[in-house]
Design an enzyme around this catalytic site. Structure first.
Site, PDB file in Angstrom:
ATOM      1  N   LYS A 188       5.983   4.162   2.153  1.00 41.90           N
ATOM      2  CA  LYS A 188       6.751   3.201   2.961  1.00 41.90           C
ATOM      3  C   LYS A 188       6.498   1.799   2.434  1.00 41.90           C
ATOM      4  O   LYS A 188       5.422   1.232   2.627  1.00 41.90           O
ATOM      5  CB  LYS A 188       6.355   3.248   4.439  1.00 41.90           C
ATOM      6  CG  LYS A 188       7.377   2.458   5.278  1.00 41.90           C
ATOM      7  CD  LYS A 188       6.838   2.004   6.614  1.00 41.90           C
ATOM      8  CE  LYS A 188       6.297   0.603   6.605  1.00 41.90           C
ATOM      9  NZ  LYS A 188       7.223  -0.464   6.226  1.00 41.90           N
ATOM     10  N   GLY A 241      -2.423  -4.058   3.297  1.00 43.76           N
ATOM     11  CA  GLY A 241      -1.751  -4.989   4.195  1.00 43.76           C
ATOM     12  C   GLY A 241      -2.768  -5.817   4.943  1.00 43.76           C
ATOM     13  O   GLY A 241      -3.900  -6.001   4.476  1.00 43.76           O
ATOM     14  N   SER A 242      -2.391  -6.275   6.115  1.00 42.42           N
ATOM     15  CA  SER A 242      -3.265  -7.179   6.871  1.00 42.42           C
ATOM     16  C   SER A 242      -4.432  -6.407   7.486  1.00 42.42           C
ATOM     17  O   SER A 242      -4.340  -5.197   7.735  1.00 42.42           O
ATOM     18  CB  SER A 242      -2.462  -7.854   7.977  1.00 42.42           C
ATOM     19  OG  SER A 242      -1.929  -6.867   8.838  1.00 42.42           O
ATOM     20  N   THR A 243      -5.504  -7.121   7.761  1.00 47.86           N
ATOM     21  CA  THR A 243      -6.679  -6.486   8.366  1.00 47.86           C
ATOM     22  C   THR A 243      -6.330  -5.930   9.753  1.00 47.86           C
ATOM     23  O   THR A 243      -6.793  -4.849  10.121  1.00 47.86           O
ATOM     24  CB  THR A 243      -7.839  -7.497   8.411  1.00 47.86           C
ATOM     25  OG1 THR A 243      -8.236  -7.752   7.054  1.00 47.86           O
ATOM     26  CG2 THR A 243      -9.042  -6.961   9.174  1.00 47.86           C
ATOM     27  N   VAL A 245      -3.409  -4.673  10.916  1.00 42.74           N
ATOM     28  CA  VAL A 245      -2.699  -3.384  10.822  1.00 42.74           C
ATOM     29  C   VAL A 245      -3.604  -2.333  10.165  1.00 42.74           C
ATOM     30  O   VAL A 245      -3.533  -1.150  10.492  1.00 42.74           O
ATOM     31  CB  VAL A 245      -1.339  -3.531  10.087  1.00 42.74           C
ATOM     32  CG1 VAL A 245      -0.626  -2.191   9.992  1.00 42.74           C
ATOM     33  CG2 VAL A 245      -0.443  -4.529  10.802  1.00 42.74           C
ATOM     34  N   GLY A 246      -4.493  -2.773   9.282  1.00 42.30           N
ATOM     35  CA  GLY A 246      -5.465  -1.844   8.676  1.00 42.30           C
ATOM     36  C   GLY A 246      -6.355  -1.214   9.737  1.00 42.30           C
ATOM     37  O   GLY A 246      -6.623  -0.005   9.720  1.00 42.30           O
ATOM     38  N   GLU A 263      -6.840  -1.561   1.688  1.00 43.66           N
ATOM     39  CA  GLU A 263      -6.952  -2.810   0.907  1.00 43.66           C
ATOM     40  C   GLU A 263      -6.404  -3.908   1.801  1.00 43.66           C
ATOM     41  O   GLU A 263      -5.196  -3.970   2.049  1.00 43.66           O
ATOM     42  CB  GLU A 263      -6.118  -2.716  -0.375  1.00 43.66           C
ATOM     43  CG  GLU A 263      -6.617  -1.704  -1.385  1.00 43.66           C
ATOM     44  CD  GLU A 263      -7.945  -2.084  -2.010  1.00 43.66           C
ATOM     45  OE1 GLU A 263      -8.284  -3.285  -2.010  1.00 43.66           O
ATOM     46  OE2 GLU A 263      -8.647  -1.181  -2.480  1.00 43.66           O
ATOM     47  N   CYS A 297      -3.890 -11.682  -1.546  1.00 40.10           N
ATOM     48  CA  CYS A 297      -5.171 -11.291  -0.926  1.00 40.10           C
ATOM     49  C   CYS A 297      -6.345 -11.877  -1.702  1.00 40.10           C
ATOM     50  O   CYS A 297      -7.394 -12.163  -1.140  1.00 40.10           O
ATOM     51  CB  CYS A 297      -5.273  -9.769  -0.880  1.00 40.10           C
ATOM     52  SG  CYS A 297      -5.059  -9.004  -2.488  1.00 40.10           S
ATOM     53  N   GLU A 395      -7.382 -15.946   6.962  1.00 38.48           N
ATOM     54  CA  GLU A 395      -6.471 -15.881   5.822  1.00 38.48           C
ATOM     55  C   GLU A 395      -5.195 -16.655   6.164  1.00 38.48           C
ATOM     56  O   GLU A 395      -4.455 -16.275   7.070  1.00 38.48           O
ATOM     57  CB  GLU A 395      -6.143 -14.411   5.567  1.00 38.48           C
ATOM     58  CG  GLU A 395      -5.555 -14.147   4.219  1.00 38.48           C
ATOM     59  CD  GLU A 395      -5.220 -12.678   4.034  1.00 38.48           C
ATOM     60  OE1 GLU A 395      -4.780 -12.024   4.994  1.00 38.48           O
ATOM     61  OE2 GLU A 395      -5.398 -12.196   2.912  1.00 38.48           O
TER      62      GLU A 395
END
Ligand code: NAD
Length: 501
Positions: A188, A241-243, A245-246, A263, A297, A395
């Site tokens: 995706k 992606g972002s922390t 959503v991680g 990551e 990143c 970030e």
């Protein structure tokens, strides 16, 4: 400020309609089209299907069938390798078309997009080599009656979820390694930059990847991505992606205890000592902060300068940053392109305002740039930043450089480590001991010494702490997509347990 002129290339350009790839078939899916407005040009350039949960489930079923019954996991490493090499050749042959899509959909400069495509083709070649070298271990030291063999088996169905900032490069850091191991996949891409990943689907079919091995479903995270992280038929999730959503991805995957590779974000320091080659550093500071408009990143978004050189170095970085060419992403001389969305531009502005209110000084930029179309941000430098300010800890993901200072090596290390992230760091000194001390004590997945943001397919990449879990690239990347199985083989009479023999 130069007035923006819509480039000729887009005058004749018609928005491209894409379809998704499920079980070897191109499909419109059940949902309506998502429109992508080019961040640097303000016109619709792509339309992708808005995939649904049902589309994600169909793709997962296809990948499951291709893994359980299909030829891909059963092929020899050499056969998979040959197909990946063909894919690499096709990526190189279509690099201009792929780079053009990444440029107009993400707003990154065309010269940079072309560079990323070159890097991506190299990663596919490297993964192809690893496909032939994947192997386990054997133990012939367990006694005369025992032979131990440790197998590496493909883990199964892998969900691959990618962000918008390096659309083709990031899918290339995951997919070829999963394929090399013999896995099947559902991919995706970000709903903002799906074009080049969908073109990759065409390339993989042409290269000979069987139906169902790579499925590509477009759509939003909650609708398509979430079921890819919870479905019981998925064995592993590889997410960039972002922390935030991680974290959600890890919680979702925990329901069925899937393997997770993450990551995530970074707030990467560059620590500079007075004995450094400052000419080299000034260039690397500007590159580190403004490459990809800071939407990176790995951005070197925190300069931690020795107090004795801070004022001079900040002035020199500002001088060079003023010369950086911000503008039309399609202009081959542009160095910094557009910001991904108007909402993201507003968020960057909020960080700058917050830092100024908290006592930082805007040494350069600090505002949006009106270039006529799309959204752009001026390269920005904030000096007098303190380690506890939001701009020093979070970030920003924009062209904003924060300058902090230190007096002792221990203090520099403390400031560098005083955040939740740990993706990468840089150290600048002519003294080997200084570089090595920083290299060993800074908690980050990569530490650059007297350089910044260099990469190679051979070198593992990933983060400490809330920058992620697992490593991509390098020799072990392919092993990440495997399970380990022990074969404990016995020869001759066993020592009895119930009845002594
Ligand atoms: P994001 O987390 O918003 O989205 C990433 C992907 O996750 C997208 O495809 C999105 O659709 C999907 N997603 C969103 N919600 C989801 C959900 N509930 N379930 C499953 N998937 C969902 O990130 P972004 O804004 O696209 O990218 C920027 C972020 O990515 C930054 O934080 C950046 O640091 C990070 N990043 C990290 C690396 C790295 O290698 N460490 C590389 C590039 C980008």
């Amino acid at each position: 400020m130069t007035a923006h002129v819509k480039p000729k290339a887009l005058d004749d350009f018609k928005a491209r309609d894409f379809r998704m790839l499920i079980d070897g078939m191109w499909t419109d899916g059940a949902g309506n089209a998502l429109e992508r407005v080019a961040p640097g040009h303000g016109v619709v350039v792509s339309r992708y299907p808005a995939g649904t949960k049902a589309d994600a489930e169909r793709a997962i079923a296809a990948a499951r069938k291709a893994f359980d019954d299909g030829p891909w996991p059963r092929m020899t490493g050499a056969e998979r390798s040959n197909i990946l090499l063909k894919a690499a050749d096709l990526i190189a042959a279509k690099a201009d078309e792929l780079a053009f899509l990444d440029c107009i959909e993400s707003g990154k400069p065309i010269s940079q997009a072309k560079g990323e495509l070159g890097g991506a083709a190299d990663i596919w070649r490297y993964a192809a080599a690893l496909a032939r070298d994947l192997h386990g271990e054997s133990y012939n030291t367990l006694g005369e009656g025992t032979l131990g063999v440790v197998l590496r088996e493909a883990i199964g169905v892998v969900s691959i979820i990618t962000p918008w900032n390096f659309p083709f490069l990031i899918v290339s850091q995951k997919l070829p390694f999963a394929l090399a191991a013999g896995c099947t996949t559902v991919v995706k891409p970000s709903e903002l930059t799906s074009g080049s990943t969908l073109l990759l689907g065409e390339i993989l079919i042409e290269a000979g990847v069987p139906a169902g091995v790579v499925n590509i479903v477009t759509g939003t995270g909650p609708e398509v991505g979430a079921p890819m992280t919870t479905h019981p038929d998925v064995d592993m999730v590889s997410f960039t992606g972002s922390t935030g959503v991680g974290r959600l991805t890890m919680a979702n995957a925990a329901q069925t205890l899937k393997k997770v590779s993450l990551e995530l974000g970074g707030k990467n320091p560059q620590i500079v000592f007075p004995d450094a080659n400052l000419d080299e550093f000034i260039d690397a500071a500007v590159f580190g902060a403004y490459f990809n408009a800071g939407e990176c990143c790995n951005a070197g978004s925190r300069l931690i300068l020795h107090k004795s050189i801070a004022a001079d170095v900040t002035a020199r970085v500002a001088e060079l940053a003023k010369k950086v060419k911000v503008g039309d992403p399609l202009d081959p001389t542009t160095q910094v392109g557009a910001i991904i969305t108007p909402q993201h531009l507003a968020k960057i502005g909020t960080y700058v305002e917050g830092a100024a209110k908290a006592g930082a000084s805007v040494a350069l930029g600090g505002t949006a740039l009106d270039l006529g179309l799309g959204q752009f941000m001026a390269p920005t430098i904030l000096s007098g930043v303190k380690p506890d300010m939001a701009v020093a800890r979070e970030e920003v993901f924009g062209p904003v450089l924060s300058v902090l200072t230190f007096e002792t090596t221990d203090e520099a290390i403390r400031i560098a480590n005083a955040i939740d992230y740990g993706l990468s760091a840089g150290v600048w000194s002519r003294d080997f001991d200084t570089c090595l001390t920083i290299g060993r004590k800074v908690r980050a997945g990569t530490v650059w010494m007297n350089t910044f943001m260099d990469g190679a397919s051979e070198l593992p990449f990933g983060g400490y702490r809330q920058s992620g879990l697992g490593r991509e690239l390098g020799r072990h990347a392919v092993e990440d997509y495997t399970e380990t199985k022990t074969l404990n083989m016995h020869m001759g009479a066993r020592t009895g347990w119930w009845m002594p023999r």
